[in-house]
Design an enzyme around this catalytic site. Structure first.
Site, mmCIF file in Angstrom:
data_model
loop_
_atom_site.group_PDB
_atom_site.id
_atom_site.type_symbol
_atom_site.label_atom_id
_atom_site.label_comp_id
_atom_site.label_asym_id
_atom_site.label_seq_id
_atom_site.Cartn_x
_atom_site.Cartn_y
_atom_site.Cartn_z
ATOM 1 N N TYR A 182 2.445 3.375 2.711
ATOM 2 C CA TYR A 182 2.111 2.790 1.414
ATOM 3 C C TYR A 182 3.371 2.540 0.600
ATOM 4 O O TYR A 182 3.537 1.467 -0.007
ATOM 5 C CB TYR A 182 1.160 3.737 0.678
ATOM 6 C CG TYR A 182 0.994 3.469 -0.798
ATOM 7 C CD1 TYR A 182 0.446 2.287 -1.266
ATOM 8 C CD2 TYR A 182 1.381 4.429 -1.738
ATOM 9 C CE1 TYR A 182 0.287 2.056 -2.628
ATOM 10 C CE2 TYR A 182 1.216 4.211 -3.099
ATOM 11 C CZ TYR A 182 0.677 3.028 -3.531
ATOM 12 O OH TYR A 182 0.528 2.795 -4.871
ATOM 13 N N LYS A 239 5.219 -0.998 -1.044
ATOM 14 C CA LYS A 239 5.662 -1.183 -2.425
ATOM 15 C C LYS A 239 7.109 -1.658 -2.478
ATOM 16 O O LYS A 239 7.478 -2.475 -3.338
ATOM 17 C CB LYS A 239 5.475 0.110 -3.219
ATOM 18 C CG LYS A 239 4.013 0.448 -3.487
ATOM 19 C CD LYS A 239 3.318 -0.673 -4.247
ATOM 20 C CE LYS A 239 1.886 -0.347 -4.604
ATOM 21 N NZ LYS A 239 1.222 -1.470 -5.335
#
Length: 270
Positions: free
Chosen positions: A143, A147
């Site tokens: 994750y 980003k």
């Protein structure tokens, strides 16, 4: 530093029915024209809101939602640190690409990208003091990697297309801190609203900012970054320190071998 007064602006918020989206909808109500975009219907609607529905990676639906808006607050993502690549690709890679490309194509002035401290979470895991947003990214999970991708793609569109892009690496967002690490990287709901308001009025072409409250035990060095953004946090996790139990961080990517297990009432609440 501040840019145009957004008091009469139209803002598109993706994932508007989510936790942060709902917080911002209340904060923006009466100050802006708020257009909300999500795959699900909201639990309730606020007066004056406009709603569109669709996957953020669906370029046609997103373009219709973005028509005539001044800024996009992009929140939509799969935020599970343990999510596999195939689940992350749609919302976190294709989705962020669609947002930037739609912004350029429809003449949007600025994008505020909800990044995450997971983009530099390796430093948080090691409890490295003095972390700044200018340090090399050090994602702690897949994750976090997505980003970093979103931040880098924003840099590209800022440089090539003149889009104003502000990336907010949001710290541990909760009503109150619930473990030792969150005492150091917590951001309160009120301070998070202050950060997004600052990001919507900044005149910077591009920026990445670590967003936390004014925590006494902070791991991060944010004074210069906050000043550049025009963000002045007011809350401090220390006010809740006496209530924080001995449990370790709720996210596995932040746990060290010596950390105690997460407490049953720990920070799984979001």
């Amino acid at each position: 530093m501040t840019g145009p007064d957004p008091s009469s602006s139209t803002i598109l918020v993706t994932c508007a029915a989510g936790r942060i989206g709902t917080l911002l909808r209340h904060a923006f109500a009466g100050r802006h024209t708020v257009r909300c975009h999500d795959t699900v219907a909201p639990a309730y609607r606020l007066a004056g809101e406009e709603w569109t529905h669709g996957d953020v990676a669906d370029a046609d639906r997103l373009a219709a939602a973005a028509d005539g808006v001044d800024s996009i607050v992009h929140l939509a993502a799969d935020a599970d640190p343990e999510a596999p690549w195939d689940r992350l690709h749609g919302p976190n890679v294709a989705g962020v690409r669609a947002v930037y490309e739609t912004a350029v194509r429809t003449g949007v002035r600025s994008v505020v990208f909800a990044s995450s401290h997971h983009a530099s979470g390796g430093y948080d895991r090691d409890r490295t003091p003095g972390v700044e947003a200018t340090w090399p990214p050090r994602p702690c999970c897949r994750y976090g990697v997505t980003k970093v991708f979103g931040e880098a793609l924003g840099r590209h569109h800022a440089d090539v297309d003149g889009l104003s892009v502000t990336c907010l690496r949001i710290g541990e967002f909760a009503g109150r801190p619930t473990d030792e690490l969150s005492l150091r990287i917590w951001v309160s709901p009120d301070d998070l609203v202050r950060a997004f308001r600052a990001a919507l009025t900044t005149d910077q072409r591009y920026g990445v900012h670590l967003i936390s409250s004014a925590n006494t035990r902070s791991l991060w060095r944010t004074a210069d970054s906050n000043r550049q953004l025009g963000y002045a946090p007011r809350d401090d996790a220390e006010a809740y320190a006496a209530d924080v139990g001995p449990g370790g961080p709720r996210h596995p990517c932040f746990r060290r071998p010596a950390d105690p297990p997460t407490t049953p009432d720990g920070a799984g609440r979001r």
